[in-house]
Design a protein around this motif. Sequence first.
Motif, mmCIF file in Angstrom:
data_model
loop_
_atom_site.group_PDB
_atom_site.id
_atom_site.type_symbol
_atom_site.label_atom_id
_atom_site.label_comp_id
_atom_site.label_asym_id
_atom_site.label_seq_id
_atom_site.Cartn_x
_atom_site.Cartn_y
_atom_site.Cartn_z
ATOM 1 N N UNK A 108 0.811 -1.226 0.000
ATOM 2 C CA UNK A 108 0.000 0.000 0.000
ATOM 3 C C UNK A 108 0.841 1.271 0.000
ATOM 4 N N UNK A 109 2.016 1.180 0.623
ATOM 5 C CA UNK A 109 2.890 2.350 0.665
ATOM 6 C C UNK A 109 3.329 2.756 -0.739
ATOM 7 N N UNK A 110 3.691 1.763 -1.529
ATOM 8 C CA UNK A 110 4.100 2.013 -2.909
ATOM 9 C C UNK A 110 2.926 2.597 -3.693
ATOM 10 N N UNK A 111 1.731 2.068 -3.401
ATOM 11 C CA UNK A 111 0.540 2.560 -4.080
ATOM 12 C C UNK A 111 0.295 4.032 -3.737
ATOM 13 N N UNK A 112 0.524 4.368 -2.461
ATOM 14 C CA UNK A 112 0.357 5.762 -2.051
ATOM 15 C C UNK A 112 1.355 6.651 -2.767
ATOM 16 N N UNK A 113 2.579 6.169 -2.861
ATOM 17 C CA UNK A 113 3.612 6.946 -3.533
ATOM 18 C C UNK A 113 3.207 7.183 -4.986
ATOM 19 N N UNK A 114 2.503 6.205 -5.580
ATOM 20 C CA UNK A 114 2.104 6.328 -6.982
ATOM 21 C C UNK A 114 1.103 7.449 -7.177
ATOM 22 N N UNK A 115 0.230 7.683 -6.175
ATOM 23 C CA UNK A 115 -0.752 8.745 -6.385
ATOM 24 C C UNK A 115 -0.346 10.018 -5.655
ATOM 25 N N UNK A 116 0.909 10.105 -5.262
ATOM 26 C CA UNK A 116 1.409 11.308 -4.610
ATOM 27 C C UNK A 116 1.413 12.442 -5.635
ATOM 28 N N UNK A 117 0.795 13.600 -5.296
ATOM 29 C CA UNK A 117 0.714 14.674 -6.283
ATOM 30 C C UNK A 117 2.105 15.119 -6.740
ATOM 31 N N UNK A 118 2.298 15.179 -8.062
ATOM 32 C CA UNK A 118 3.641 15.498 -8.541
ATOM 33 C C UNK A 118 4.004 16.943 -8.253
ATOM 34 N N UNK A 119 2.987 17.796 -8.068
ATOM 35 C CA UNK A 119 3.312 19.195 -7.757
ATOM 36 C C UNK A 119 4.006 19.290 -6.395
ATOM 37 N N UNK A 120 3.653 18.377 -5.495
ATOM 38 C CA UNK A 120 4.317 18.386 -4.191
ATOM 39 C C UNK A 120 5.753 17.859 -4.329
ATOM 40 N N UNK A 121 5.939 16.872 -5.219
ATOM 41 C CA UNK A 121 7.308 16.406 -5.476
ATOM 42 C C UNK A 121 8.146 17.536 -6.059
ATOM 43 N N UNK A 122 7.562 18.291 -7.001
ATOM 44 C CA UNK A 122 8.274 19.422 -7.572
ATOM 45 C C UNK A 122 8.599 20.462 -6.512
ATOM 46 N N UNK A 123 7.638 20.718 -5.670
ATOM 47 C CA UNK A 123 7.818 21.670 -4.570
ATOM 48 C C UNK A 123 8.955 21.221 -3.651
ATOM 49 N N UNK A 124 8.949 19.955 -3.292
ATOM 50 C CA UNK A 124 10.014 19.387 -2.453
ATOM 51 C C UNK A 124 11.378 19.564 -3.134
ATOM 52 N N UNK A 125 11.420 19.280 -4.436
ATOM 53 C CA UNK A 125 12.669 19.442 -5.179
ATOM 54 C C UNK A 125 13.166 20.867 -5.144
ATOM 55 N N UNK A 126 12.234 21.819 -5.305
ATOM 56 C CA UNK A 126 12.600 23.237 -5.305
ATOM 57 C C UNK A 126 13.124 23.702 -3.966
ATOM 58 N N UNK A 127 12.387 23.287 -2.902
ATOM 59 C CA UNK A 127 12.645 23.879 -1.591
ATOM 60 C C UNK A 127 13.752 23.129 -0.844
ATOM 61 N N UNK A 128 13.893 21.836 -1.083
ATOM 62 C CA UNK A 128 14.866 21.047 -0.317
ATOM 63 C C UNK A 128 16.061 20.602 -1.172
ATOM 64 N N UNK A 129 15.791 19.892 -2.262
ATOM 65 C CA UNK A 129 16.892 19.293 -3.015
ATOM 66 C C UNK A 129 17.759 20.360 -3.694
ATOM 67 N N UNK A 130 17.114 21.345 -4.346
ATOM 68 C CA UNK A 130 17.874 22.352 -5.083
ATOM 69 C C UNK A 130 18.847 23.116 -4.176
ATOM 70 N N UNK A 131 18.399 23.643 -3.005
ATOM 71 C CA UNK A 131 19.350 24.319 -2.123
ATOM 72 C C UNK A 131 20.453 23.394 -1.625
ATOM 73 N N UNK A 132 20.114 22.139 -1.339
ATOM 74 C CA UNK A 132 21.155 21.209 -0.884
ATOM 75 C C UNK A 132 22.236 21.081 -1.943
#
Lengths: 328, 299, 254
Positions: A108-132
């Motif tokens: 079920x965890x993998x299934x949840x990850x599959x429907x995780x909104x991609x805009x939030x993934x993009x947001x995470x990338x912008x705010x966390x990964x890019x500065x790192x």
Amino acid sequence: MKWQTKERLVEISVSSIGLLSVIVLLLIGFFLFKEAFYIFYKEGVIRVIFGSQWYPTHEPPDFGMFPLIAGTIAVTLLTSIMAIPLGLGTAIYIAEVANHKVKEFLKPLIEMLASFPSVVLGFFGMVIIAPILSNWLSPILSEKLPEMLRNTNLPFISTTLADFCYDKLFIASGLNITTASLMLTVRAIPVIASIAEDALTAVPRTYREASYSLGADKWHTIWKVVIPASVSGLSVAVILGIGTIIGETMIVLMVAGGAAVVPHWIFDAARPMPAAIAAEMAEAPYKSLHYHALFGVGAILFLITFVLSMISDFISRKYRSVRIGEKV
Amino acid sequence: MHTIENMNKPFELACKRKLNIKQGFFLSLIRTLGFSGAITLFLILSFVFYNGFQVLSWEFITEPPIDAMTKGGIFPVIMGTILLTILCMVLVIPVGVITAIFLAEYSKPGVMLKSVMMSIYTLAGVPSVVFGLFGLGVFVVMLNFGTSLLAGSMTLAIMILPYIISTSEEALKAVPYSFKEASLACGATKWQTIWKVVLPTAMPGILTGAILGTAKVSGETAPIMFTAAAFFSPGVPRSVFEPVMALPYHIYVLATAGTHIEETRPIQYGTALVLIVIVLAMNLLGIILRLKQRKKRAW
Amino acid sequence: MVEEKNIFEIKNFNVWYGDFQAVKDVNLNISSNRITAIIGPSGCGKSTLLRAMNRMNDLITSSRTSGQMLFHNIDIYDKNTDVIELRRRVGMVFQKPNPFPSSVYENVAYGPKLRGIKKKSALDEIVEQALIKADLWKEVKDKLNDSGLSLSGGQMQRLCIARSLAQQPEVILFDEPTSALDPISTAHIENLLQELQKTVTIVIVTHNMQQAARISHYTAFMYLGELIEFGNTDTIFVNPANKLTEEYITGRFG
């Protein structure tokens, strides 16, 4: 009304609604190509696809899509390197290695990850990964590391390798194709994992029993029996995973950097095709050349994913039961 | 005949367990890979929850934005997403279920069935931004709905259609043949059997698929960008022909466009949290329902 | 005949699946170079006992055992026992023929390759010998590269036997090997077992009593997880000591 007539009517109406998805697909294809036709007609197919200048709002405008296509190819390749092993590894773990409890938790965890909104993934990338990447990783890799290497005074290492780190590992902006690929990997893992897991689970239990009864260990059984027997399903998983990566919009729109130039290095920015459509469509006047050009990009995207779907459909039809071949 | 290593050794000597380094290495590698998805999910969730909780309040959920969206709540945004999702589902479920009935009960092997299956399979792989283009061209411009709730919902409905069809078809096919036989033996027609026996039995499964579909729809951005989403609207739309705000689009707009990117960071986190909670709650509900059905299924 | 000794000694052996006890306190010795048949109504635990002998029931997560299962005087459930070496020496043939979906040759070579034999000439010889022993060589020598799944049911089962033989096992466990086959293929396999018995110890689970009577030297009768009677096949079938055995053999229950 006689019941036969009634049944007949029901059947006809159910069947015609059943045809709706065919009609929708044809409409989408027809509409995209109709709107895209004009740009290819006006500018020439070769010039549009291989042109290296994408300046849609300049005067006069340039509609060379190659930088966009190259952007998509770059993020797709980079993502595949990470997402395919991770996705297939997850599937193998869930299907073959994990015990029952872990399996019931992970699926079920993998299934949840599959429907995780991609805009939030993009947001995470912008705010966390890019500065790192730009504030933390870049100084280490392009300043501290070359310095350490230079101090070793070894041939090659203190010169060529150090210079390479200094030049190439400097990350000017965290918004680049590496960050995009990292987030796209998160997007693609569940897609690949869930299809691959189905394929592995479909391998008959008797194959595994036979292998174990001959004294094969678990890894050998997975590698030489289960994987070869499910190779068609696994390749379908990979193809559909790649389709997801190519079509994913929000992540590349938010973190790929947006530069419509051909990326030459993993820390370059890019504007993959879906990002170009999403970023520019709102500004493109209706029926302008720019509008048609963006539909052209959409038509190419549609064509690519259409071909990928066809291939995976063909594979899953053709190789229902696969031979292990000469690899066992 | 060639002999196998250990062959002639007595079992006592040969049987001592050997360290299987290769297997140990690969299995631990697979174990690590296997948890990568779960760990990432956990990391991103904790990021959103940690930052989002600090903004979350009753006012944040129930008030409209003020001061050029740098302050205030996100009430119209939440309502926009809920309306888009509900309207989308209202549009897609009948079509999806009827298509599934066609596939499960009425279709005969042939060109028609093949092309329907092919279309569904292909539609499922079309990128969401391409659906957005289609919606823009057809619903917004050609049918003249404008950038509106209706155009956005219809675009989303087309996008989620293959998913609804396949989950419904699965639910219909899980209905045992003996149920149908029993009904037909009582003198019911085919449609009566489908309507009175097959559909009610499959309904929990169909609903579960719809709920999981809801989770997917409510998080989509690309299809509604040019078809429904408004940068700002003060309240809940009065008709389906008005544009709406939506949670995913709100996050995107605040995080990338405009002049107040840093100031609106808290609102971005809060919006992301609300969106994630909706999506995960729907997901969880769907997963739990499915588990319950699996346990209950006695046939 | 080769001199016989106890190759397996089973002492106070139990198997559980979760809460269900499938094998209850069984004591049994298996003689080397003989055919031992285990009979009994379905669900009596005969297959479970057989699968316990090369630890195939390890694959069922809820299963656990107690008591001793000695192979060459070594408890195979001891944590130091190499289960892989055990399965190499104690092979298994299943109810439904289960060749891998690869060529005939690759099926037979699977085991030797596992043991690290890589030379083509060595593998060729092992494959040929195993197929000859399994009485399949004449039928498949020209189609070694055909899929194992293209053979007939009886041939597939002999392929599975050859696959096991290629490992040069000391014991082969047969789990109702002919229940999915036609009478002619069954007779063929029975003859093969008689032949193999000269070099390999055979334990066969069967619900076909005539089969047990025809081919085995010893017969064990199990009922509801317990071993009811064990002895010479002739004695068991002609003069059973236990009432239950007699009833089963004369077909008065089940």
